[in-house]
Each structure stands twice: as structure tokens, then as C-alpha cells.
Scaffold this motif. Structure first.
Motif, PDB file in Angstrom:
ATOM      1  N   LYS A  43       0.834  -1.210   0.000  1.00 34.14           N
ATOM      2  CA  LYS A  43       0.000   0.000   0.000  1.00 34.14           C
ATOM      3  C   LYS A  43       0.871   1.263   0.000  1.00 34.14           C
ATOM      4  O   LYS A  43       0.596   2.213  -0.732  1.00 34.14           O
ATOM      5  N   LYS A  47       0.940   4.156  -2.961  1.00 34.97           N
ATOM      6  CA  LYS A  47       0.727   5.576  -2.693  1.00 34.97           C
ATOM      7  C   LYS A  47       1.932   6.410  -3.137  1.00 34.97           C
ATOM      8  O   LYS A  47       1.775   7.484  -3.708  1.00 34.97           O
ATOM      9  N   LEU A  86      -6.169  10.635  -5.068  1.00 35.81           N
ATOM     10  CA  LEU A  86      -6.055   9.188  -4.946  1.00 35.81           C
ATOM     11  C   LEU A  86      -6.977   8.701  -3.844  1.00 35.81           C
ATOM     12  O   LEU A  86      -7.019   9.302  -2.757  1.00 35.81           O
ATOM     13  N   LYS A  87      -7.697   7.628  -4.120  1.00 34.68           N
ATOM     14  CA  LYS A  87      -8.507   6.957  -3.097  1.00 34.68           C
ATOM     15  C   LYS A  87      -8.137   5.479  -3.121  1.00 34.68           C
ATOM     16  O   LYS A  87      -8.277   4.820  -4.164  1.00 34.68           O
ATOM     17  N   VAL A  88      -7.657   4.979  -1.999  1.00 41.73           N
ATOM     18  CA  VAL A  88      -7.398   3.548  -1.870  1.00 41.73           C
ATOM     19  C   VAL A  88      -8.730   2.888  -1.551  1.00 41.73           C
ATOM     20  O   VAL A  88      -9.409   3.273  -0.592  1.00 41.73           O
ATOM     21  N   PHE A 105      -7.426   0.833  -6.212  1.00 38.60           N
ATOM     22  CA  PHE A 105      -7.466   2.286  -6.025  1.00 38.60           C
ATOM     23  C   PHE A 105      -8.233   2.955  -7.144  1.00 38.60           C
ATOM     24  O   PHE A 105      -8.471   2.374  -8.207  1.00 38.60           O
TER      25      PHE A 105
END
Length: 141
Positions: A43, A47, A86-88, A105
Motif C-alpha cells: 500500500k 501511494k 487518490l482513493k485507496v 485504487f
């Protein structure tokens, strides 16, 4: 859809990190990108790679791309995409002791005509000799 933010004309290390952590860039992804700190999870690599795309840091992207799937060149200087947010969505495995991890994502962007879009992907990461690498991704809905 997200509210469009302009691409940073001059990015300062004290600016919020593009990955969305709410930390300053120099306290978040910068140590990974400049090589002073090693990424320990899939993760965190995902990112930091998003941040590298945002900042057009080709060297970092190449170094963290698995050699078996790495393109010969990226040419980000020619890419007019402006990454916005960005959205996980999900992550599976990818911890310090795992050999593989998956991160889903959504990355929001503006294209060169100013139209908004979203890239949704589930990425596979592999860890070899203590180093995490992006291996491949599958587009998702």
C-alpha cells in the motif's frame, strides 16, 4: 466527481503529499522517492508511486517497477495528465513479511483537454529481497 485542483506549478516539500495522507510531502512519500527510506508495504508503495506520477518522477517509477514487466521508458515529460486525487479502495496482504499484495485504487485526473476522468485498478505488488515492486494491474469498474 471530484472538484478539479490545478497541478502544482511549484511543488514545495512542505505541501500536502499528493497521496492524500494529510501529511507534508517531506514527511510522507518524499523519503521513499528520494531513496532515504525503504517502502515496507504494498500500500505504501502504491501511494508513493501515485505521488511519483503526480510529480513525474520517472526514476522512482522505474526503480519500483518489477523488471519482468517494466517498460523501457515512460516519457512522463510528454504526458499532459494532471493527477488530482487518490482513493485507496481496498488492500489485501502486502505487509512487511508477505511476498505479494494487492491494492485497489481510484486515481482521479484531468486530461489535456481538461476533462475529468478516473483510473480504477487493482495492482499486484511483489516483494523480492526485501524490496516491494509494482508488477501489474487489472482495470476495475
Amino acid at each position: 466527481m471530484i472538484k478539479a485542483k490545478p497541478l502544482f506549478k511549484k511543488f514545495n516539500t512542505s505541501d500536502p503529499c499528493p497521496c492524500g495522507s494529510n501529511k507534508a510531502y517531506n514527511l510522507c512519500c518524499a523519503p521513499y522517492i528520494n531513496g532515504t527510506k525503504r517502502v515496507t508495504t504494498a500500500k505504501a508503495l502504491m501511494k508513493s508511486r501515485y505521488t511519483a506520477y503526480f510529480l513525474k518522477e520517472e526514476d522512482y517509477l522505474s526503480k519500483t517497477w518489477h523488471p519482468s514487466t517494466r517498460p523501457k521508458q515512460l516519457n512522463l515529460a510528454e504526458d499532459k495528465t494532471q493527477w488530482q486525487q487518490l482513493k485507496v479502495l481496498n488492500s489485501k496482504r502486502g505487509k512487511v513479511t508477505d511476498k505479494k499484495g494487492w491494492v485497489a485504487f481510484a486515481a482521479f485526473y484531468l486530461d489535456e483537454q481538461g476533462s475529468q476522468g478516473v483510473l480504477k485498478e487493482e495492482s499486484l505488488f511483489v516483494r523480492e529481497a526485501g524490496q516491494w515492486y509494482y508488477h501489474s494491474g487489472t482495470f476495475i469498474e
